[in-house]
Scaffold this active site. Structure first.
Site, short mmCIF file in Angstrom:
data_model
loop_
_atom_site.label_atom_id
_atom_site.label_comp_id
_atom_site.label_asym_id
_atom_site.label_seq_id
_atom_site.Cartn_x
_atom_site.Cartn_y
_atom_site.Cartn_z
N HIS A 305 127.32 11.98 88.20
CA HIS A 305 127.18 11.24 89.61
C HIS A 305 127.60 11.69 91.13
CE1 HIS A 305 125.62 8.48 93.48
NE2 HIS A 305 124.60 8.05 91.97
N ASP A 362 119.34 6.31 85.38
CA ASP A 362 118.06 6.85 85.35
C ASP A 362 117.98 6.81 83.99
OD1 ASP A 362 118.37 8.84 88.28
OD2 ASP A 362 116.69 7.98 88.07
C1 SDX Z 1 120.51 10.10 91.10
O1 SDX Z 1 123.35 10.33 95.43
C2 SDX Z 1 122.02 9.07 94.36
O2 SDX Z 1 123.06 8.03 95.28
C3 SDX Z 1 121.47 9.61 94.17
C4 SDX Z 1 120.78 8.55 93.09
C5 SDX Z 1 120.17 7.31 94.45
O3 SDX Z 1 120.87 6.02 93.25
O4 SDX Z 1 119.69 7.89 94.67
O5 SDX Z 1 122.06 7.16 92.38
C6 SDX Z 1 120.02 8.70 92.11
O6 SDX Z 1 119.66 10.84 91.20
C7 SDX Z 1 121.00 10.05 89.48
C8 SDX Z 1 121.75 11.21 89.32
C9 SDX Z 1 120.57 11.58 88.27
N1 SDX Z 1 121.07 12.87 88.46
C10 SDX Z 1 120.70 13.53 86.77
O7 SDX Z 1 120.93 12.21 86.01
C11 SDX Z 1 120.66 14.55 86.51
C12 SDX Z 1 122.69 15.04 85.20
N2 SDX Z 1 123.19 14.98 86.29
C13 SDX Z 1 123.88 15.91 87.03
O8 SDX Z 1 122.80 17.20 87.58
C14 SDX Z 1 125.02 15.86 88.12
O9 SDX Z 1 126.37 14.63 87.89
C15 SDX Z 1 125.02 15.52 89.90
C16 SDX Z 1 123.85 16.14 90.34
C17 SDX Z 1 124.50 13.83 89.28
C18 SDX Z 1 125.99 14.66 90.23
O10 SDX Z 1 127.18 15.79 90.38
P1 SDX Z 1 128.15 16.39 91.20
O11 SDX Z 1 128.45 15.66 92.01
O12 SDX Z 1 127.97 17.94 91.78
O13 SDX Z 1 128.75 17.06 90.31
P2 SDX Z 1 128.79 18.63 89.68
O14 SDX Z 1 127.74 19.38 89.25
O15 SDX Z 1 130.26 19.43 90.87
O16 SDX Z 1 129.57 18.71 88.02
C19 SDX Z 1 130.98 18.53 88.06
C20 SDX Z 1 131.31 18.40 86.60
C21 SDX Z 1 130.50 19.96 86.38
O17 SDX Z 1 131.67 20.87 85.92
P3 SDX Z 1 132.45 21.86 86.20
O18 SDX Z 1 131.88 21.94 87.16
O19 SDX Z 1 133.77 20.66 87.09
O20 SDX Z 1 133.83 22.46 85.12
O21 SDX Z 1 130.14 17.79 86.02
C22 SDX Z 1 129.37 18.63 85.04
C23 SDX Z 1 129.17 19.94 85.39
O22 SDX Z 1 128.97 20.70 84.83
N3 SDX Z 1 128.74 17.30 84.63
C24 SDX Z 1 127.94 17.16 83.52
C25 SDX Z 1 126.94 16.50 84.40
N4 SDX Z 1 127.19 15.85 85.00
C26 SDX Z 1 128.12 16.50 85.37
N5 SDX Z 1 128.24 18.06 82.44
C27 SDX Z 1 127.27 17.57 81.49
N6 SDX Z 1 126.15 17.05 82.03
C28 SDX Z 1 126.22 16.29 82.92
N7 SDX Z 1 124.99 15.29 83.35
#
Ligand code: SDX
Length: 427
Positions: A305, A362
């Site tokens: 998140h 989710d």
């Molecule tokens: C919702 O914003 C909100 O409030 C949203 C929400 C709401 O109520 O409105 O809460 C609802 O959208 C919840 C999130 C649902 N999405 C997912 O579950 C999809 C999987 N999660 C990711 O795509 C990610 O965690 C996000 C998009 C949710 C957050 O992404 P960020 O904050 O931009 O973080 P990032 O992508 O920069 O990740 C940081 C690191 C990265 O690694 P590095 O590049 O630093 O090496 O963490 C890793 C990412 O690769 N990472 C994950 C991961 N999520 C982040 N690695 C594996 N699996 C994951 N799920």
């Protein structure tokens, strides 16, 4: 003079005021930065940017705190109802008994769709994704409700807000009915907001539909958990659309489009599909390794998140609700065991610990929705149904602010500098 921060640029010093909220991080007021320094800030993804002032929802991502108008999500999920939380988000205070009854009555009287909107559905293929229908039909509402699109009129804003909150269950239920080829059911105002939705979705004309109280309560709680969430991507989309003066129906349709993405609201559908692909717990280590592999686009859907770097408090409530629904429906789903094991292994894996990745709202929701009888394709439509109250509350808060301006970010330009046109015969 309140706190200030000093910026030194181009040999000069500039002071910017530090603004304090009631709780949470202070902000640096940089509204004069460009005029004074000729520079922009640079923050793609807005990881360090407050886009607005709001009194609706507060999140502390480190502590796993979520408050709606000051009330913790756990207490609202346990003691309140989606209609009461909707009233709270829209009006700022918990309603009295009379205020709640009046609000529920008002909402129930807006649940019907204009009869002509039913023909919009026949324009879609039966296998259209429900979110494509939600985008289309909600955007089309503005063609039917010209009497409530003057956004400068508080009365119009209130009527449009009530219409959107009230009609989303009808629109979503009709999207499901259209997909399965069953007749649409009209709203039944003798039922609760959520009971009415369940009946319109799963009821059939041939027999009386019986709302199961435990399922109604679980569905209502899921709506509460999805109601609002500060300035997430879809809420920011609604605010940006609203800042141009677009009508509320168009703004909410924009929010639905943004929510659809798998990184946002589409994650509930993606999370269940991921659990189905994993199948049994013995396959989990392979998928965890894939999620950690930078060269593999696979991510654990329902994990991570932007704000929560601790447990998402909504996921805690959601996990508890899974067992309640299983008990009420006397069902079980082996994917729940797979989800629990996946969470356990991930939370003990250095990669997820270091990157502070926890289950979000989710991760478990799909297991409950599937047990209730929703197809995976309906999951994000249910998220949009519930988030509509948050979107309209945030939109109202912005439009009622006399100082609000059209949102217009700038950029760091890295394209070609000016050059002259070259005629075709000279290229
Ligand atoms: C919702 O914003 C909100 O409030 C949203 C929400 C709401 O109520 O409105 O809460 C609802 O959208 C919840 C999130 C649902 N999405 C997912 O579950 C999809 C999987 N999660 C990711 O795509 C990610 O965690 C996000 C998009 C949710 C957050 O992404 P960020 O904050 O931009 O973080 P990032 O992508 O920069 O990740 C940081 C690191 C990265 O690694 P590095 O590049 O630093 O090496 O963490 C890793 C990412 O690769 N990472 C994950 C991961 N999520 C982040 N690695 C594996 N699996 C994951 N799920």
């Amino acid at each position: 003079m309140g706190d200030q921060v000093k910026l030194s640029a181009g040999g000069a010093d500039y002071d910017y005021a530090v603004l304090k909220g009631s709780v949470g991080p202070d902000v640096v007021d940089i509204r004069k930065l460009y005029a004074q320094t000729g520079m922009f800030t640079f923050d793609p993804g807005f990881t360090s940017t407050a886009s607005c002032e709001s009194a609706l929802t507060y999140i502390d991502g480190d502590e796993g705190v979520l408050l709606h108008r000051g009330y913790p999500i756990g207490q609202l999920a346990e003691n309140s109802s989606f209609m009461e939380v909707s009233y709270l988000l829209l009006n700022g205070e918990l309603p009295s008994k009379d205020e709640l009854e009046k609000f529920e009555f008002t909402i129930s009287r807006h649940t019907m769709l204009h009869e002509q909107l039913r023909t919009f559905y026949t324009g879609f293929r039966r296998d259209a994704h429900p979110m494509s229908i939600m985008c289309g039909v909600v955007g089309a509402l503005s063609a039917f409700y010209h009497d409530s699109t003057d956004i400068s009129d508080p009365e119009h804003r209130t009527i449009s807000s009530h219409r959107l909150i009230a009609k989303m269950p009808t629109i979503a239920a009709m999207a499901f009915k259209y997909a399965v080829g069953q007749p649409f059911l009209y709203p039944d105002n003798d039922l609760s907001y959520t009971g009415n939705f369940l009946r319109m979705t799963f009821g059939v004309p041939a027999e009386e539909y019986e709302v199961i109280p435990e399922v109604e309560k679980a569905m209502d709680r899921i709506f509460i958990l999805h109601a609002d969430h500060e300035q997430n991507a879809s809420t920011s989309t609604v605010r940006l659309a609203g800042s141009s003066g677009a009508n509320p129906f168009a703004c909410i349709a924009a929010g639905i489009a943004c929510l659809w993405g798998p990184a946002h609201g589409g994650a509930n559908e993606a999370a269940l599909n991921m659990l189905k692909e994993i199948g049994t717990p013995d396959k989990i280590p392979h998928y965890i390794e894939r999620a950690k592999d930078k060269n593999d686009p696979f991510r654990l859907m329902g994990f991570g998140h932007r704000v929560y770097k601790n447990y998402d408090p909504r996921a805690t409530v959601m996990q508890k609700t899974v067992r309640e629904v299983f008990d009420a429906l006397k069902v079980n789903d082996p994917l729940f065991e797979t989800a629990l094991r996946l969470e356990e292994l991930a939370l003990n894996d250095p990669y997820f610990i270091e990157k502070k990745l926890f289950p979000n709202v989710d991760f478990y929701s799909g297991i409950i929705l599937s047990a209730i009888g929703f197809p995976t394709s309906m999951f994000t439509a249910l998220f949009a149904l519930a988030r509509t109250v948050g979107w309209v509350a945030q939109w109202n808060e912005m439009i009622s602010d006399p100082g609000q301006k059209i949102g217009r970010p700038r950029q760091l330009y890295t394209g070609p500098t000016q050059r002259d046109y070259v005629p075709l015969d000279k290229r």
